[in-house]
Design a protein around this motif. Structure first.
Motif, PDB file in Angstrom:
ATOM      1  N   SER A   1      -8.928   8.545   1.188  1.00 44.19           N
ATOM      2  CA  SER A   1      -8.168   7.662   2.060  1.00 44.19           C
ATOM      3  C   SER A   1      -9.096   6.799   2.900  1.00 44.19           C
ATOM      4  O   SER A   1      -8.855   5.603   3.075  1.00 44.19           O
ATOM      5  CB  SER A   1      -7.247   8.493   2.949  1.00 44.19           C
TER       6      SER A   1
ATOM      7  N   LYS B   1     -10.621   4.147   0.603  1.00 44.53           N
ATOM      8  CA  LYS B   1      -9.671   3.092   0.257  1.00 44.53           C
ATOM      9  C   LYS B   1      -9.464   2.146   1.429  1.00 44.53           C
ATOM     10  O   LYS B   1      -9.472   0.917   1.254  1.00 44.53           O
ATOM     11  CB  LYS B   1      -8.340   3.710  -0.163  1.00 44.53           C
ATOM     12  N   ARG B   2      -9.297   2.704   2.630  1.00 45.76           N
ATOM     13  CA  ARG B   2      -9.064   1.843   3.798  1.00 45.76           C
ATOM     14  C   ARG B   2     -10.265   0.952   4.078  1.00 45.76           C
ATOM     15  O   ARG B   2     -10.112  -0.225   4.404  1.00 45.76           O
ATOM     16  CB  ARG B   2      -8.764   2.710   5.025  1.00 45.76           C
TER      17      ARG B   2
ATOM     18  N   VAL C   1     -10.418  -1.827   1.254  1.00 50.86           N
ATOM     19  CA  VAL C   1      -9.349  -2.812   1.421  1.00 50.86           C
ATOM     20  C   VAL C   1      -9.617  -3.691   2.633  1.00 50.86           C
ATOM     21  O   VAL C   1      -9.454  -4.918   2.593  1.00 50.86           O
ATOM     22  CB  VAL C   1      -7.984  -2.106   1.548  1.00 50.86           C
TER      23      VAL C   1
ATOM     24  N   ASP D   1     -13.086   4.618  -9.025  1.00 48.04           N
ATOM     25  CA  ASP D   1     -12.272   4.771  -7.818  1.00 48.04           C
ATOM     26  C   ASP D   1     -12.111   3.463  -7.052  1.00 48.04           C
ATOM     27  O   ASP D   1     -11.322   3.396  -6.106  1.00 48.04           O
ATOM     28  CB  ASP D   1     -12.889   5.834  -6.907  1.00 48.04           C
ATOM     29  N   TRP D   2     -12.873   2.435  -7.445  1.00 49.60           N
ATOM     30  CA  TRP D   2     -12.708   1.116  -6.835  1.00 49.60           C
ATOM     31  C   TRP D   2     -11.462   0.410  -7.365  1.00 49.60           C
ATOM     32  O   TRP D   2     -10.992  -0.551  -6.744  1.00 49.60           O
ATOM     33  CB  TRP D   2     -13.934   0.247  -7.111  1.00 49.60           C
TER      34      TRP D   2
ATOM     35  N   LYS E   1      -8.272   1.256  -7.618  1.00 47.52           N
ATOM     36  CA  LYS E   1      -7.056   1.338  -6.815  1.00 47.52           C
ATOM     37  C   LYS E   1      -7.115   0.450  -5.565  1.00 47.52           C
ATOM     38  O   LYS E   1      -6.189  -0.339  -5.326  1.00 47.52           O
ATOM     39  CB  LYS E   1      -6.770   2.788  -6.443  1.00 47.52           C
ATOM     40  N   PRO E   2      -8.187   0.546  -4.741  1.00 44.07           N
ATOM     41  CA  PRO E   2      -8.207  -0.336  -3.566  1.00 44.07           C
ATOM     42  C   PRO E   2      -8.310  -1.819  -3.924  1.00 44.07           C
ATOM     43  O   PRO E   2      -7.741  -2.670  -3.233  1.00 44.07           O
ATOM     44  CB  PRO E   2      -9.436   0.131  -2.783  1.00 44.07           C
TER      45      PRO E   2
ATOM     46  N   THR F   1      -4.960  -2.921  -4.881  1.00 38.72           N
ATOM     47  CA  THR F   1      -4.103  -2.975  -3.689  1.00 38.72           C
ATOM     48  C   THR F   1      -4.138  -4.365  -3.057  1.00 38.72           C
ATOM     49  O   THR F   1      -3.131  -4.846  -2.525  1.00 38.72           O
ATOM     50  CB  THR F   1      -4.550  -1.918  -2.663  1.00 38.72           C
TER      51      THR F   1
END
Length: 367
Positions: A2, A5-6, A9, A98-99, A101-102, A105
């Protein structure tokens, strides 16, 4: 995850805002210079320069959004590698995948906005620009004249120059006009001018207290006329509504027609325009994903080479989209092939580059 991701983004959004603002300022600045030049030449009215600039900016918004997203993702990934933050993320159990998904987004909303601009806003803007320019071309010569400027009409056959009104109630002050027809070259000067509409709808510009000089090129023949009032026909009555005529002419361009109209037209040119509109949001997604492996650089090496390669790949992608669009318009390839082939190839390139970045080489065995 989390926190990762934050942070990603937030950084992509921050970089994208800076790049978007910069590109927008540059675009508007160049556009205003061009429009002010057209206004000075009398091709458009000075009072609508800002309106035309806003409409033209809307038509360019898909490209600006697309480029901003690509640069934002590329610089974010590159910065994480340069400052060794990727080492921390990898040590925490994350990988380059894993990059996705963000990045998506941020990329998916941008692609949706891009699709709205290409499908709805840009065609509407093209219609408004086309209607204005057509209505302006249909205006009378006198209505285009700005005090202190030379204005041409009818492909240079008429040239007008006027000064500011000297008395209240005058439309124009001292007027100079040059008229060219197959036989005579005429020069007219007058102290003032105004327009009149005849009962049958014909419009005239009436010159007051002036002189007309007629010269026949290649001969010594010359005529001189002094007049109190002299009328020049500007336009004849037309049964066609000028506004409706301008609107119909503006919508004849494929860029200005709605997507539904283009599909109904079912021509090669209309399908090429549909292909372009579909390609912009797809290109936004593909370029955002492609920026992930392209931004994965070696922090020990220089950064200019990697950024240059990424820029060339993006330019090649856009050029291929334009090439496919031209081929669809010429009937060389089908609509389906033109739309999906190029995007599938770029998506495949992204997959190969990502697999290459994820590949871990086995250590060499010592003998």
């Amino acid at each position: 995850m989390s926190l990762f991701k934050r942070s990603v983004v937030s950084e992509i959004t921050s970089h994208g805002g800076v790049v978007f603002s910069t590109l927008l300022i540059v675009w508007v600045s160049v556009l205003l210079v061009r429009l002010l030049g057209e206004a000075a030449a009398g091709n458009i009215g000075a009072n609508v320069v800002m309106g035309l600039a806003a409409l033209s900016t809307i038509t360019a918004m898909p490209i600006i959004l697309l480029v901003s997203l690509f640069i934002a993702v590329l610089t974010t990934v590159t910065r994480n590698y340069r400052e060794s933050e990727m080492v921390v993320w990898f040590a925490s159990g994350l990988s380059l995948t894993d990059w996705l998904k963000p990045v998506l987004t941020v990329a998916v909303p941008v692609a949706v906005v891009t699709a709205w601009f290409t499908m709805v806003a840009a065609p509407w803007s093209y219609r408004q620009i086309g209607e204005y320019r057509d209505r302006y071309e249909q205006r009378s010569d006198l209505s285009k004249v700005t005090a202190g400027q030379f204005v041409e009409s009818e492909a240079g056959k008429r040239v007008f120059f006027a000064e500011d009104p000297a008395k209240p109630g005058q439309e124009l002050g001292v007027v100079f006009a040059r008229l060219l027809d197959p036989e005579w070259l005429s020069v007219i000067t007058a102290h003032s001018a105004h327009t009149e509409v005849m009962p049958n709808g014909d419009r005239f510009v009436v010159l007051d207290k002036g002189h007309r000089y007629d010269l026949k090129p290649g001969t010594p023949e010359i005529r001189l006329v002094n007049f109190e009032h002299y009328g020049l026909r500007l336009e004849s009555r037309s049964s066609t509504d000028p506004v409706a005529e301008a609107k119909a002419k503006a919508e004849s361009s494929s860029k200005a027609r709605s997507t539904e109209q283009l599909v109904t037209d079912n021509t090669a040119d209309s399908w090429s325009q549909v292909m372009w509109r579909i390609s912009m949001p797809l290109a936004a997604l593909n370029l955002a994903l492609l920026a992930i492996p392209l931004g994965a650089v070696n922090p020990r090496l220089g950064r200019s080479g990697d950024l240059l390669i990424a820029g060339l790949v993006a330019m090649l992608y856009m050029n291929l989209i334009n090439l496919s669009r031209a081929w669809i318009g010429d009937g060389k390839i089908s609509f389906g092939m033109g739309v999906w082939t190029i995007h599938a190839l770029v998506l495949g390139l992204f997959t190969l580059l990502l697999m290459h970045r994820l590949r871990v080489k086995a250590p060499k065995q010592q003998t």
